[in-house]
Design a protein around this motif. Sequence first.
Motif, PDB file in Angstrom:
ATOM      1  N   ASP A  43     -27.904   0.895  27.441  1.00 60.21           N
ATOM      2  CA  ASP A  43     -29.237   0.103  26.911  1.00 60.21           C
ATOM      3  C   ASP A  43     -28.971  -0.786  25.722  1.00 60.21           C
ATOM      4  OD1 ASP A  43     -30.823   1.235  28.736  1.00 60.21           O
ATOM      5  OD2 ASP A  43     -31.157   3.234  27.570  1.00 60.21           O
ATOM      6  N   VAL A  44     -27.772  -0.852  25.195  1.00 59.16           N
ATOM      7  CA  VAL A  44     -27.261  -1.674  24.170  1.00 59.16           C
ATOM      8  C   VAL A  44     -26.826  -3.158  24.846  1.00 59.16           C
ATOM      9  CG1 VAL A  44     -25.889  -2.053  22.221  1.00 59.16           C
ATOM     10  CG2 VAL A  44     -26.584   0.294  22.909  1.00 59.16           C
TER      11      VAL A  44
ATOM     12  N   VAL B 100     -17.048  -0.942  26.353  1.00 63.96           N
ATOM     13  CA  VAL B 100     -17.235   0.527  26.164  1.00 63.96           C
ATOM     14  C   VAL B 100     -17.487   1.421  27.182  1.00 63.96           C
ATOM     15  CG1 VAL B 100     -18.442   2.295  24.532  1.00 63.96           C
ATOM     16  CG2 VAL B 100     -18.004  -0.040  23.812  1.00 63.96           C
ATOM     17  N   GLU B 101     -18.309   0.877  28.095  1.00 66.72           N
ATOM     18  CA  GLU B 101     -18.386   1.629  29.471  1.00 66.72           C
ATOM     19  C   GLU B 101     -17.245   1.787  30.208  1.00 66.72           C
ATOM     20  OE1 GLU B 101     -22.363  -0.451  28.523  1.00 66.72           O
ATOM     21  OE2 GLU B 101     -20.314  -1.115  28.279  1.00 66.72           O
ATOM     22  N   GLU B 102     -16.277   0.763  30.329  1.00 68.47           N
ATOM     23  CA  GLU B 102     -15.187   0.888  30.817  1.00 68.47           C
ATOM     24  C   GLU B 102     -14.090   1.732  30.401  1.00 68.47           C
ATOM     25  OE1 GLU B 102     -11.358  -1.963  32.077  1.00 68.47           O
ATOM     26  OE2 GLU B 102     -13.397  -2.841  31.974  1.00 68.47           O
TER      27      GLU B 102
ATOM     28  N   ARG C  98       0.935  -1.118   0.027  1.00 67.19           N
ATOM     29  CA  ARG C  98      -0.059   0.125  -0.002  1.00 67.19           C
ATOM     30  C   ARG C  98       0.930   1.295  -0.074  1.00 67.19           C
ATOM     31  NH1 ARG C  98      -0.299  -4.177   3.495  1.00 67.19           N
ATOM     32  NH2 ARG C  98      -0.399  -3.023   5.152  1.00 67.19           N
ATOM     33  N   VAL C  99       0.780   2.020  -1.026  1.00 68.12           N
ATOM     34  CA  VAL C  99       1.518   3.176  -1.236  1.00 68.12           C
ATOM     35  C   VAL C  99       0.964   4.561  -1.041  1.00 68.12           C
ATOM     36  CG1 VAL C  99       2.956   4.501  -2.697  1.00 68.12           C
ATOM     37  CG2 VAL C  99       2.995   1.875  -2.937  1.00 68.12           C
ATOM     38  N   ALA C 100       1.407   5.044   0.114  1.00 68.61           N
ATOM     39  CA  ALA C 100       0.636   6.583   0.559  1.00 68.61           C
ATOM     40  C   ALA C 100       1.264   7.692  -0.118  1.00 68.61           C
ATOM     41  CB  ALA C 100       0.625   6.650   1.727  1.00 68.61           C
ATOM     42  N   SER C 101       0.771   8.802  -0.281  1.00 72.03           N
ATOM     43  CA  SER C 101       1.428  10.097  -0.730  1.00 72.03           C
ATOM     44  C   SER C 101       1.028  10.985   0.368  1.00 72.03           C
ATOM     45  CB  SER C 101       0.972  10.334  -2.203  1.00 72.03           C
ATOM     46  OG  SER C 101      -0.225  11.004  -2.246  1.00 72.03           O
ATOM     47  N   GLU C 102       1.555  12.241   0.053  1.00 70.96           N
ATOM     48  CA  GLU C 102       1.147  13.600   0.738  1.00 70.96           C
ATOM     49  C   GLU C 102      -0.427  13.611   0.499  1.00 70.96           C
ATOM     50  OE1 GLU C 102       2.293  15.320  -3.052  1.00 70.96           O
ATOM     51  OE2 GLU C 102       3.064  13.731  -1.837  1.00 70.96           O
ATOM     52  N   LYS C 103      -1.073  13.467  -0.391  1.00 74.32           N
ATOM     53  CA  LYS C 103      -2.283  13.636  -0.766  1.00 74.32           C
ATOM     54  C   LYS C 103      -3.313  12.570  -0.145  1.00 74.32           C
ATOM     55  CE  LYS C 103      -3.157  14.354  -5.073  1.00 74.32           C
ATOM     56  NZ  LYS C 103      -2.943  14.329  -6.428  1.00 74.32           N
ATOM     57  N   THR C 104      -2.679  11.336   0.515  1.00 75.51           N
ATOM     58  CA  THR C 104      -3.406  10.424   1.155  1.00 75.51           C
ATOM     59  C   THR C 104      -4.487  10.815   2.367  1.00 75.51           C
ATOM     60  OG1 THR C 104      -2.145   8.775   0.364  1.00 75.51           O
ATOM     61  CG2 THR C 104      -3.707   8.106   1.966  1.00 75.51           C
ATOM     62  N   LEU C 105      -5.532  10.539   2.275  1.00 74.09           N
ATOM     63  CA  LEU C 105      -6.365  10.831   3.814  1.00 74.09           C
ATOM     64  C   LEU C 105      -7.057   9.456   4.005  1.00 74.09           C
ATOM     65  CD1 LEU C 105      -8.713  13.868   4.644  1.00 74.09           C
ATOM     66  CD2 LEU C 105      -9.406  11.511   4.986  1.00 74.09           C
ATOM     67  N   PHE C 106      -6.844   8.995   5.232  1.00 71.61           N
ATOM     68  CA  PHE C 106      -7.304   7.525   5.323  1.00 71.61           C
ATOM     69  C   PHE C 106      -8.220   7.908   6.521  1.00 71.61           C
ATOM     70  CE2 PHE C 106      -7.477   4.041   8.512  1.00 71.61           C
ATOM     71  CZ  PHE C 106      -7.591   3.230   7.489  1.00 71.61           C
ATOM     72  N   ALA C 107      -9.440   7.100   6.589  1.00 69.72           N
ATOM     73  CA  ALA C 107     -10.274   7.214   7.859  1.00 69.72           C
ATOM     74  C   ALA C 107     -11.463   6.072   7.471  1.00 69.72           C
ATOM     75  CB  ALA C 107     -11.121   8.470   7.943  1.00 69.72           C
ATOM     76  N   MET C 108     -11.763   5.593   8.847  1.00 72.59           N
ATOM     77  CA  MET C 108     -12.937   4.799   8.784  1.00 72.59           C
ATOM     78  C   MET C 108     -13.925   5.509   9.595  1.00 72.59           C
ATOM     79  SD  MET C 108     -12.216   1.837   7.149  1.00 72.59           S
ATOM     80  CE  MET C 108     -12.815   0.389   7.757  1.00 72.59           C
ATOM     81  N   PRO C 109     -14.812   6.201   9.209  1.00 78.18           N
ATOM     82  CA  PRO C 109     -15.793   7.102  10.017  1.00 78.18           C
ATOM     83  C   PRO C 109     -17.229   6.230  10.248  1.00 78.18           C
ATOM     84  CG  PRO C 109     -15.877   7.784   7.707  1.00 78.18           C
ATOM     85  CD  PRO C 109     -15.011   6.508   7.773  1.00 78.18           C
ATOM     86  N   GLU C 110     -17.315   5.096  10.151  1.00 80.88           N
ATOM     87  CA  GLU C 110     -18.584   4.283  10.077  1.00 80.88           C
ATOM     88  C   GLU C 110     -19.225   4.315  11.465  1.00 80.88           C
ATOM     89  OE1 GLU C 110     -16.414   2.631   6.538  1.00 80.88           O
ATOM     90  OE2 GLU C 110     -15.748   3.118   8.771  1.00 80.88           O
ATOM     91  N   THR C 111     -18.728   4.753  12.585  1.00 78.69           N
ATOM     92  CA  THR C 111     -19.466   4.730  13.893  1.00 78.69           C
ATOM     93  C   THR C 111     -20.189   6.123  13.901  1.00 78.69           C
ATOM     94  OG1 THR C 111     -17.708   5.698  14.917  1.00 78.69           O
ATOM     95  CG2 THR C 111     -18.076   3.461  15.336  1.00 78.69           C
ATOM     96  N   ALA C 112     -20.032   7.136  13.073  1.00 79.42           N
ATOM     97  CA  ALA C 112     -20.728   8.197  12.883  1.00 79.42           C
ATOM     98  C   ALA C 112     -22.005   7.907  12.345  1.00 79.42           C
ATOM     99  CB  ALA C 112     -19.936   9.348  12.587  1.00 79.42           C
TER     100      ALA C 112
ATOM    101  N   MET D  47     -21.074   9.312  18.723  1.00 78.49           N
ATOM    102  CA  MET D  47     -21.336   8.124  17.931  1.00 78.49           C
ATOM    103  C   MET D  47     -22.608   7.328  18.353  1.00 78.49           C
ATOM    104  SD  MET D  47     -18.773   8.624  15.902  1.00 78.49           S
ATOM    105  CE  MET D  47     -17.112   9.514  15.702  1.00 78.49           C
ATOM    106  N   SER D  48     -22.969   6.358  17.355  1.00 76.74           N
ATOM    107  CA  SER D  48     -23.958   5.510  17.848  1.00 76.74           C
ATOM    108  C   SER D  48     -23.390   4.571  18.770  1.00 76.74           C
ATOM    109  CB  SER D  48     -24.190   4.638  16.498  1.00 76.74           C
ATOM    110  OG  SER D  48     -24.872   3.526  16.772  1.00 76.74           O
ATOM    111  N   PRO D  49     -24.369   4.464  19.938  1.00 77.92           N
ATOM    112  CA  PRO D  49     -23.867   3.731  21.023  1.00 77.92           C
ATOM    113  C   PRO D  49     -23.851   2.328  20.567  1.00 77.92           C
ATOM    114  CG  PRO D  49     -25.384   5.290  21.712  1.00 77.92           C
ATOM    115  CD  PRO D  49     -25.384   5.352  20.208  1.00 77.92           C
ATOM    116  N   THR D  50     -24.921   1.952  19.818  1.00 77.66           N
ATOM    117  CA  THR D  50     -24.910   0.392  19.195  1.00 77.66           C
ATOM    118  C   THR D  50     -23.681   0.092  18.312  1.00 77.66           C
ATOM    119  OG1 THR D  50     -27.174   0.448  18.956  1.00 77.66           O
ATOM    120  CG2 THR D  50     -26.227  -1.237  17.861  1.00 77.66           C
TER     121      THR D  50
END
Length: 381
Positions: A361-362, A272-274, A152-166, A297-300
Amino acid sequence: MLRSRLRPISLNRLQIITQHLTMSSHSPSEAEVLLAKSGCAGVITMNRPKVLNALNLNMVQHIYKQLKIWEEDPDIFLVIIKGSGGKAFCAGGDIIAVTNAGKSGDKFAQDFFRQEYILNNAIGTCKKPYVALIDGITMGGGVGLSVHGQFRVASEKTLFAMPETAIGLFPDVGGGYFLPRLPGNLGLYIGLTGFRLRGRDVQKAGIATHFVDSEKIPSLEKDLTSLKGPSKKYVAEVLDTYHTKSAAGDEKPFILAENLDKINSLFTANSVEELFENLKKDGSPFAQQQLQTLSKMSPTSLKMTFRQLKNGASLTLQEVLTMEYRLSQACMRGHDFYEGVRAVLIDKDQNPKWKPERLEDVTNEYLDSCFASLGSNDLKL
């Protein structure tokens, strides 16, 4: 400063998440992904620059089919995957289509995740060197197209994220495999908070294997496709050479360096509570910032992701993808995914009403049902 880059939900971050979700409405065509031989390589180019090369089912199907053909082609020695347009490698998957299908009970909501994960596994088990040029925005589905390959080759233009919990989802496409294998609790931190990594930090985090200046990537690609009798060793040597030539800015510390000790201690928890209690007790500016972020974020999703990453640390990629397919279908049956997409993308009020809205409550019983086998509908790899 690090603190300013850790604000809970900035306008820029919301724009990034929106880009991650945005899809076009035009009908699918093979031109959405270009598949070509170049020298000794098979080259995959995601060709939807107007929507940041967002991944749809048509693209998944064409890439998978061609990857399997190239694996058996004696003239192809390596596979290169890249994005067109100069802004993105791939900003995510076809979330709008999945949302609409899930609401109506359409089979597409099963098919998209199933075929996407089958492609992720094909990349992870590819018999030939696989080089992802993540020169731009790389999120969600784009992570799945890159992170499981050998290079995997990154550059200065790379923006990596996994924003799924939002958005009421979880970091899928094999996130349960690669995130727990990052150093310390870095993967858990990224997966829960959606923290964005840029440029060289993507390589310093262990997500990219190499860093190459964006302007050098066309030359790198030419050298890779021109290799005579290439093997994994020769591909690595070319990449190492370009990595060494791209030394500007290498002396800067990793963006999270000053907070790694806190990440490793505060994110060490059995629930997650801890984790929330750890952050509250610590009370430092960093801990307070994480509480602010996580509280949106979604508690679930937080609880689902926490268990996903804890389980995934000891599972194979195939076992993780099977687990994640079960979770994807649980999200399709639930509330928060549709509400998250509504709040972030459709109405854009950025004010999702999660159900349940409290972590406590989850229940474990509900989570157990999300992770339970789907029987004959389980993902088979």
